[in-house]
Motif scaffolding. Structure first.
Motif, PDB file in Angstrom:
ATOM      1  N   TYR A  53      31.020  42.984  41.582  1.00 30.85           N
ATOM      2  CA  TYR A  53      29.639  42.621  41.284  1.00 30.85           C
ATOM      3  C   TYR A  53      29.335  42.737  39.787  1.00 30.85           C
ATOM      4  O   TYR A  53      28.673  41.880  39.209  1.00 30.85           O
ATOM      5  CB  TYR A  53      28.675  43.554  42.021  1.00 30.85           C
ATOM      6  CG  TYR A  53      28.407  43.192  43.447  1.00 30.85           C
ATOM      7  CD1 TYR A  53      27.824  41.977  43.790  1.00 30.85           C
ATOM      8  CD2 TYR A  53      28.717  44.079  44.474  1.00 30.85           C
ATOM      9  CE1 TYR A  53      27.566  41.648  45.109  1.00 30.85           C
ATOM     10  CE2 TYR A  53      28.450  43.764  45.799  1.00 30.85           C
ATOM     11  CZ  TYR A  53      27.871  42.543  46.107  1.00 30.85           C
ATOM     12  OH  TYR A  53      27.611  42.236  47.414  1.00 30.85           O
ATOM     13  N   ARG A  54      29.820  43.805  39.157  1.00 28.54           N
ATOM     14  CA  ARG A  54      29.389  44.091  37.783  1.00 28.54           C
ATOM     15  C   ARG A  54      30.527  44.467  36.836  1.00 28.54           C
ATOM     16  O   ARG A  54      30.292  44.955  35.736  1.00 28.54           O
ATOM     17  CB  ARG A  54      28.351  45.218  37.794  1.00 28.54           C
ATOM     18  CG  ARG A  54      28.873  46.524  38.386  1.00 28.54           C
ATOM     19  CD  ARG A  54      27.757  47.529  38.615  1.00 28.54           C
ATOM     20  NE  ARG A  54      28.290  48.807  39.086  1.00 28.54           N
ATOM     21  CZ  ARG A  54      28.625  49.805  38.291  1.00 28.54           C
ATOM     22  NH1 ARG A  54      28.514  49.674  36.967  1.00 28.54           N
ATOM     23  NH2 ARG A  54      29.074  50.935  38.785  1.00 28.54           N
ATOM     24  N   SER A  55      31.760  44.240  37.265  1.00 32.40           N
ATOM     25  CA  SER A  55      32.894  44.615  36.431  1.00 32.40           C
ATOM     26  C   SER A  55      34.120  43.780  36.762  1.00 32.40           C
ATOM     27  O   SER A  55      34.118  43.003  37.718  1.00 32.40           O
ATOM     28  CB  SER A  55      33.223  46.106  36.620  1.00 32.40           C
ATOM     29  OG  SER A  55      33.624  46.354  37.955  1.00 32.40           O
ATOM     30  N   VAL A  56      35.162  43.965  35.969  1.00 32.73           N
ATOM     31  CA  VAL A  56      36.448  43.314  36.216  1.00 32.73           C
ATOM     32  C   VAL A  56      37.543  44.372  36.095  1.00 32.73           C
ATOM     33  O   VAL A  56      37.594  45.101  35.095  1.00 32.73           O
ATOM     34  CB  VAL A  56      36.743  42.190  35.205  1.00 32.73           C
ATOM     35  CG1 VAL A  56      38.089  41.544  35.520  1.00 32.73           C
ATOM     36  CG2 VAL A  56      35.651  41.147  35.207  1.00 32.73           C
ATOM     37  N   LEU A  57      38.384  44.458  37.104  1.00 37.28           N
ATOM     38  CA  LEU A  57      39.547  45.334  37.023  1.00 37.28           C
ATOM     39  C   LEU A  57      40.717  44.506  36.512  1.00 37.28           C
ATOM     40  O   LEU A  57      41.067  43.481  37.107  1.00 37.28           O
ATOM     41  CB  LEU A  57      39.881  45.912  38.405  1.00 37.28           C
ATOM     42  CG  LEU A  57      41.161  46.762  38.471  1.00 37.28           C
ATOM     43  CD1 LEU A  57      40.991  48.051  37.680  1.00 37.28           C
ATOM     44  CD2 LEU A  57      41.532  47.060  39.920  1.00 37.28           C
ATOM     45  N   ILE A  58      41.295  44.936  35.397  1.00 39.13           N
ATOM     46  CA  ILE A  58      42.431  44.238  34.806  1.00 39.13           C
ATOM     47  C   ILE A  58      43.677  45.102  34.964  1.00 39.13           C
ATOM     48  O   ILE A  58      43.741  46.211  34.434  1.00 39.13           O
ATOM     49  CB  ILE A  58      42.189  43.921  33.322  1.00 39.13           C
ATOM     50  CG1 ILE A  58      40.965  43.006  33.173  1.00 39.13           C
ATOM     51  CG2 ILE A  58      43.426  43.273  32.693  1.00 39.13           C
ATOM     52  CD1 ILE A  58      40.614  42.681  31.744  1.00 39.13           C
ATOM     53  N   ILE A  59      44.649  44.588  35.702  1.00 39.67           N
ATOM     54  CA  ILE A  59      45.907  45.298  35.893  1.00 39.67           C
ATOM     55  C   ILE A  59      46.912  44.754  34.884  1.00 39.67           C
ATOM     56  O   ILE A  59      47.069  43.537  34.759  1.00 39.67           O
ATOM     57  CB  ILE A  59      46.420  45.109  37.327  1.00 39.67           C
ATOM     58  CG1 ILE A  59      45.389  45.663  38.331  1.00 39.67           C
ATOM     59  CG2 ILE A  59      47.774  45.800  37.522  1.00 39.67           C
ATOM     60  CD1 ILE A  59      45.721  45.378  39.764  1.00 39.67           C
TER      61      ILE A  59
END
Length: 243
Positions: A53-59
């Motif tokens: 909703y309010r962020s991005v997880l970058i692996i």
């Protein structure tokens, strides 16, 4: 939306770009624009990006790029993102039968909000819902923009098995269960459309940034569409917006 994006470590090989502490279409648009810009960049080591909703997880691969280097690269990309025009999206029409065995909690939703079952259906089918993200199970749609007139809390005790296609409400959210799974949302209806098919490419035909419009159907329509879906002949009604 924050005045500046926050860059937070998430273990030794992931980073969270946090844009805000609220659910808002403008925040979601910024997230999608950022993902698109990063995909076009030449940053090495990024393996996957997962929007919320309010962020991005970058692996990322720490053997190819360090956390500090990745943050610096992401900051440069952010500084180059302007007020781009909203990208083209698709509005998918999702046929849904409401109530009865298909939506066993619709009466509770109506009683909780002091309205009739028909009003619940009218309100739920009255607008296009933004797909903020997909998750929980493959293809589960987290939809935004539901009217607070039908806002209803989750079940006190989650069900252990919810049929695929079930449409539910949880607080201010609405969404569709793509496969049979446990869940605690209030069930108000069900669609015969398969949101997830592991044999298709891609297995999920919708994306974050697209929209869903629910269309009320009856049980006969449900059975007919189900047969078409099984034969592979059903065509989902959709339209492009923003071209």
């Amino acid at each position: 939306m924050y005045t500046e994006v926050k860059y937070l470590p998430a273990g030794d090989r992931a980073l969270v770009m946090e844009f805000a502490n609220e659910i808002d279409p403008a925040v979601n648009q910024k997230i999608r624009a950022s993902i698109k810009a990063v995909e076009k960049s030449s940053i090495s080591g990024i393996q996957e990006m997962i929007p919320t909703y309010r962020s991005v997880l970058i692996i990322y691969n720490p053997l190819q790029i360090k956390f500090a280097q990745l943050v610096e690269s992401l900051k440069k990309i952010q500084s180059s993102i302007g007020n781009e025009k909203e990208e083209t999206c698709i509005v998918f029409e999702i046929p849904t039968v409401y109530g009865g065995e298909y939506g066993p909690d619709i009466n509770f939703v109506a009683e909780h909000n002091n309205i009739s079952v028909e009003e619940v259906i009218d309100i739920h089918t009255s607008k296009d819902y933004l797909i903020y993200m997909l998750g929980f199970t493959p293809g589960f749609t987290y939809l935004g923009g539901m009217s607070d007139k039908i806002e209803t809390p989750r079940l006190a005790t989650p069900r252990t098995a919810i049929p695929a296609g079930s449409t539910g409400i949880a607080g201010k959210q609405t969404g569709i269960y793509p496969i049979q799974s446990p869940g605690g949302w209030q069930l108000i209806g069900r669609t015969p459309v398969k949101l997830y098919n592991p044999y298709n490419e891609p297995p999920v035909f919708m994306h974050a940034g697209d929209y869903i419009r629910f269309k009320k159907i009856n049980e006969k329509d449900f059975e007919e569409i189900s047969r078409e879906v099984e034969k592979g002949s059903y065509k989902i009604v959709s339209k492009k917006v923003g071209e």
